[in-house]
Design a protein around this motif. Structure first.
Motif, PDB file in Angstrom:
ATOM      1  N   SER A   5       0.858  -1.188   0.000  1.00  0.00           N
ATOM      2  CA  SER A   5       0.000   0.000   0.000  1.00  0.00           C
ATOM      3  C   SER A   5       0.887   1.228   0.000  1.00  0.00           C
ATOM      4  O   SER A   5       1.763   1.377   0.834  1.00  0.00           O
ATOM      5  N   HIS A   6       0.652   2.088  -0.949  1.00  0.00           N
ATOM      6  CA  HIS A   6       1.398   3.335  -1.003  1.00  0.00           C
ATOM      7  C   HIS A   6       0.548   4.378  -1.711  1.00  0.00           C
ATOM      8  O   HIS A   6      -0.468   4.074  -2.317  1.00  0.00           O
ATOM      9  N   ASP A   7       0.942   5.605  -1.579  1.00  0.00           N
ATOM     10  CA  ASP A   7       0.238   6.660  -2.277  1.00  0.00           C
ATOM     11  C   ASP A   7       1.263   7.680  -2.752  1.00  0.00           C
ATOM     12  O   ASP A   7       2.435   7.600  -2.404  1.00  0.00           O
ATOM     13  N   ALA A   8       0.817   8.642  -3.513  1.00  0.00           N
ATOM     14  CA  ALA A   8       1.732   9.616  -4.105  1.00  0.00           C
ATOM     15  C   ALA A   8       1.754  10.930  -3.331  1.00  0.00           C
ATOM     16  O   ALA A   8       2.185  11.942  -3.844  1.00  0.00           O
ATOM     17  N   GLY A   9       1.293  10.905  -2.093  1.00  0.00           N
ATOM     18  CA  GLY A   9       1.275  12.134  -1.310  1.00  0.00           C
ATOM     19  C   GLY A   9      -0.025  12.886  -1.507  1.00  0.00           C
ATOM     20  O   GLY A   9      -0.959  12.415  -2.140  1.00  0.00           O
ATOM     21  N   ARG A  12      -4.579  11.895   1.429  1.00  0.00           N
ATOM     22  CA  ARG A  12      -4.446  10.450   1.663  1.00  0.00           C
ATOM     23  C   ARG A  12      -5.750   9.803   2.126  1.00  0.00           C
ATOM     24  O   ARG A  12      -5.754   8.674   2.582  1.00  0.00           O
ATOM     25  N   SER A  13      -6.852  10.490   1.996  1.00  0.00           N
ATOM     26  CA  SER A  13      -8.115   9.960   2.513  1.00  0.00           C
ATOM     27  C   SER A  13      -8.520   8.660   1.829  1.00  0.00           C
ATOM     28  O   SER A  13      -9.068   7.760   2.477  1.00  0.00           O
ATOM     29  N   GLN A  14      -8.247   8.505   0.539  1.00  0.00           N
ATOM     30  CA  GLN A  14      -8.597   7.252  -0.140  1.00  0.00           C
ATOM     31  C   GLN A  14      -7.740   6.096   0.361  1.00  0.00           C
ATOM     32  O   GLN A  14      -8.230   4.983   0.519  1.00  0.00           O
ATOM     33  N   SER A  15      -6.458   6.364   0.630  1.00  0.00           N
ATOM     34  CA  SER A  15      -5.585   5.314   1.152  1.00  0.00           C
ATOM     35  C   SER A  15      -6.039   4.872   2.533  1.00  0.00           C
ATOM     36  O   SER A  15      -6.099   3.678   2.831  1.00  0.00           O
TER      37      SER A  15
END
Length: 41
Positions: A5-9, A12-15
């Motif tokens: 699990s990661h995000d692009a900054g 971040r609510s969806q993560s």
């Protein structure tokens, strides 16, 4: 099983929402969380 699990900054609510959805189910099924050890050079 490996779940990455990661995000692009940014927002971040969806993560967070996704983690809250699937993480409890995995933990209740007997899976556990591990974090790779950081290696400092």
């Amino acid at each position: 099983m490996v779940v990455l699990s990661h995000d692009a900054g940014g927002n971040r609510s969806q993560s967070v929402r996704a983690l809250r959805s699937y993480l409890p189910e995995l933990l209740d099924s007997g899976y556990h969380v591990t974090v790779p050890r950081r290696q400092y050079v």
